[in-house]
Structures are given as structure tokens and as C-alpha cells.
Design an enzyme around this catalytic site. Sequence first.
Site, PDB file in Angstrom:
ATOM      1  N   THR A  22     -14.731  12.990 -11.880  1.00  0.00           N
ATOM      2  CA  THR A  22     -14.925  14.291 -12.533  1.00  0.00           C
ATOM      3  C   THR A  22     -15.153  14.156 -14.033  1.00  0.00           C
ATOM      4  O   THR A  22     -15.921  14.910 -14.626  1.00  0.00           O
ATOM      5  CB  THR A  22     -13.672  15.178 -12.280  1.00  0.00           C
ATOM      6  N   ASP A  65     -17.939   9.364  -6.855  1.00  0.00           N
ATOM      7  CA  ASP A  65     -16.694  10.094  -6.670  1.00  0.00           C
ATOM      8  C   ASP A  65     -15.711   9.048  -6.148  1.00  0.00           C
ATOM      9  O   ASP A  65     -16.058   8.240  -5.279  1.00  0.00           O
ATOM     10  CB  ASP A  65     -16.903  11.186  -5.619  1.00  0.00           C
ATOM     11  N   SER A  67     -13.458   9.009  -4.123  1.00  0.00           N
ATOM     12  CA  SER A  67     -13.181   8.965  -2.684  1.00  0.00           C
ATOM     13  C   SER A  67     -14.033   7.879  -2.018  1.00  0.00           C
ATOM     14  O   SER A  67     -13.730   7.446  -0.914  1.00  0.00           O
ATOM     15  CB  SER A  67     -13.510  10.305  -2.022  1.00  0.00           C
ATOM     16  N   THR A  97      -9.951  10.731 -10.309  1.00  0.00           N
ATOM     17  CA  THR A  97      -8.489  10.764 -10.178  1.00  0.00           C
ATOM     18  C   THR A  97      -8.015  10.590  -8.738  1.00  0.00           C
ATOM     19  O   THR A  97      -6.891  10.154  -8.506  1.00  0.00           O
ATOM     20  CB  THR A  97      -7.927  12.095 -10.715  1.00  0.00           C
ATOM     21  N   ASP A  98      -8.875  10.941  -7.762  1.00  0.00           N
ATOM     22  CA  ASP A  98      -8.393  10.989  -6.376  1.00  0.00           C
ATOM     23  C   ASP A  98      -7.814   9.663  -5.882  1.00  0.00           C
ATOM     24  O   ASP A  98      -6.801   9.647  -5.189  1.00  0.00           O
ATOM     25  CB  ASP A  98      -9.509  11.453  -5.426  1.00  0.00           C
ATOM     26  N   GLN A 286       8.907   7.816   3.233  1.00  0.00           N
ATOM     27  CA  GLN A 286       8.146   9.046   2.956  1.00  0.00           C
ATOM     28  C   GLN A 286       8.750   9.815   1.787  1.00  0.00           C
ATOM     29  O   GLN A 286       8.115  10.718   1.237  1.00  0.00           O
ATOM     30  CB  GLN A 286       8.136   9.942   4.203  1.00  0.00           C
ATOM     31  N   CYS A 287       9.996   9.488   1.417  1.00  0.00           N
ATOM     32  CA  CYS A 287      10.635  10.168   0.278  1.00  0.00           C
ATOM     33  C   CYS A 287       9.978   9.706  -1.012  1.00  0.00           C
ATOM     34  O   CYS A 287       9.660   8.535  -1.174  1.00  0.00           O
ATOM     35  CB  CYS A 287      12.116   9.821   0.196  1.00  0.00           C
TER      36      CYS A 287
HETATM   37  N1  ASP Z   1     -13.143  13.841  -6.706  1.00  0.00           N
HETATM   38  C1  ASP Z   1     -12.975  13.334  -8.049  1.00  0.00           C
HETATM   39  C2  ASP Z   1     -12.842  11.830  -7.978  1.00  0.00           C
HETATM   40  O1  ASP Z   1     -11.800  11.324  -7.682  1.00  0.00           O
HETATM   41  C3  ASP Z   1     -11.790  13.967  -8.691  1.00  0.00           C
HETATM   42  C4  ASP Z   1     -11.533  13.569 -10.126  1.00  0.00           C
HETATM   43  O2  ASP Z   1     -12.113  12.681 -10.706  1.00  0.00           O
HETATM   44  O3  ASP Z   1     -10.643  14.212 -10.736  1.00  0.00           O
HETATM   45  O4  ASP Z   1     -13.801  11.138  -8.189  1.00  0.00           O
END
Ligand code: ASP
Length: 351
Positions: A22, A65, A67, A97-98, A286-287
Site C-alpha cells: 500500500t 501486494d 499477499s 503490511t499484510d 493460539q493465545c
Molecule cells: N495488501 C497490502 C499489502 O500487504 C496492504 C498494505 O500494504 O498495507 O501489500
Amino acid sequence: MPTPPLPPKPETAIMVIYTGGTVGMAYNRRGELVPMNFEQIRKKMPELRQLNMQVEVTNLGEPIDSSNVTVADWLRLAALIEENYARYDGFVVLHGTDTMAYSAAALSFLLENLGKAVVFTGAQVPVGRIRTDARRNLVTALEMAAARHPTAGTARVPEVCLFFNDLLIRGNRAKKVESQQYNAFRSENYPPLARAGIELDFNDQQIWRLPSAPLLAHQRLDDRVTILRLFPGLTERVLRAHLEADDLRGCVLETYGSGNAPTAPWFLKCLRDAADRGVHLLNVSQCEEGRVMQGRYETSAYLTELGVVGGADVTVEAAIAKLMFVLGLRQNAPETRHLLTQDLRGEITIM
Ligand code: ASP
């Protein structure tokens, strides 16, 4: 007319590796969010010129991205840092961030004996938007990467870490916890390495020691791994489908509480069969806080006998990266299990 004095020569050189996310997105004419290249980002950040450091940028590839990040991207990142290690004082990785916590954890294992900072950062709001957090995150990440110890002159944070929303945290302790607000990351079970307020306030006691050996960038991760999160209602069929996947070598088992799992005979049998086939099982709770203590209850005592390794207070993100890394070292089974119990890069707290 007298010539104006030259600005001080920037003595610090930082390499920025741009991967996408992002942070570098902008709206096109059709109103779609699309990735920009770093030169377009640089134009939106005139403050980069004000920093008294030399900032050079390399793209890892086409911006993605996060992901879509792959194990191959992690290996390429590690190799790129190794190739440029002598030329730069520190590194900043601009990343979505993902999956940033996974990538930071993976790099922490790949880069052994790291003596310089590798700071991951990104943004929740694209750099071109007025309320972006990209500028603040990138500028401070660069300062963190360039920071030196006031007396020793060595890198202040010789670690793979993640800077976001005024917090510098250890990369393999990070977790993305928020997708709407600016405070996207949390450090699990470990204090932040630094905070950015009016001054940068380093928590030197918590920062990883400087290595006494040269950087060793590993080049192998074993991706024959999976993550299995337990839930009441998990059936034998589904568990078997997971653990009998072709070629599986390792599984992060997300258990309950302090590392507990069902004691039903079919469950035990599935785990035992997997262990007999040479699948390494790493027990992670999982905690979000606390730690795995195998043997505390009857519902975990048997796991140790089956050869399941207790993951202590590791995050799932760091656990899967650690499993890939340790399996990639191609050691025998007892040594693999031993390495999984060790604190390799500050990812667990041994008690
Ligand atoms: N979908 C974006 C990514 O991880 C989200 C981000 O960067 O905040 O590439």
C-alpha cells in the site's frame, strides 16, 4: 557572488529495497489503486532530500501486494542484502503490511550474524494520500537504520526489525493486529526495541548483541510445511488430509492455552503417524500472550513423548519461518528438533 557552502557530505549510506504494498500505491484515472515505482514515491517525499544520508533504492522486482510474497522473494532479499552488505550502513525494506511479519521473521533467520539494521516498513495509507503514514514511517525507518551506538559507533540495532507507527519491534516478534488504524503491528511477548517520539529512544538492553563473526546469508528454506490451527470439531479426516499431504516435512500446530491438544486416540494416532513419517511438529499457542508449556496438563504431556517440540512464546509467523529455515539446514531428526527448541534470533524467550 560567493559560492554557497556545500552541504555536509552524507556519511551514512542506506539501501532501500522496494517490494510493493500500500505504501507505494496511487489512484489511477479510473480510480483504481495501482502500484507506483520508487521514483514516483520519491517525488511525493521531498523530505527524503533533507535527511543527511545517502539513500539508494533498488526494486526487488515488479511491486507486489505482499499477499503474493513467496519464499523465492525472501531468498532474493537475503541475497541482495548480502551482495550489498559492505557498501551500506543499513537497509530498509519497503513492504506491504499484510505479510510483513512473516517476511521480517524469515529474513531474521536467513541473515545470521547480522551486524547492521534491516528495517521493514510500509504504510496503511498510500504515500500520495494526504493522511498517509508512509512519510513518517519511511523517514523514521531510515533514521533507525542509520542509527549508531553513541560510543561504539556500531549499528545501534543490528537486527531484522520492523518500524511502524512510532514503534521499532523485533521482526520475528511482530504480528499484524490492525487493518484499519495506523497501529498495525504489535510486538508479542517482547518489549519494543525503540520508540520514536521527539527523540528516538532506544531500548539498548533489549537489542540483539553485535555478532563476532561475519554475516552468513543462508540460501535455503524448506517450504514443505503447513500450519494447522486446532478447533473443537476438527475431524480425523481433515487432520489426516493436512498431515498426510505429499512430502510434508513440518507442521506448526496451533494448540490451545499453554500448548494443549485433544487426547482422543484418533488424534494421537494421526500425530504419531505423522511423526513416524518424519514430519516435525512445532507446538505454538493460539493465545497471544503466555507460552507453550508442554506437560503442564495431561492434554499436552503426551505431545513431548510423540516428539512434538514446544515452541515457547514464538509467534505463528516466526514459527513457520523458523520451521522452513531449520528444515532447510538439512540436519538429522534429533538435531532438527534440538534447533527448533533453541533461541536462534531472539524469537523466543528461554526460561
Ligand atoms: N495488501 C497490502 C499489502 O500487504 C496492504 C498494505 O500494504 O498495507 O501489500
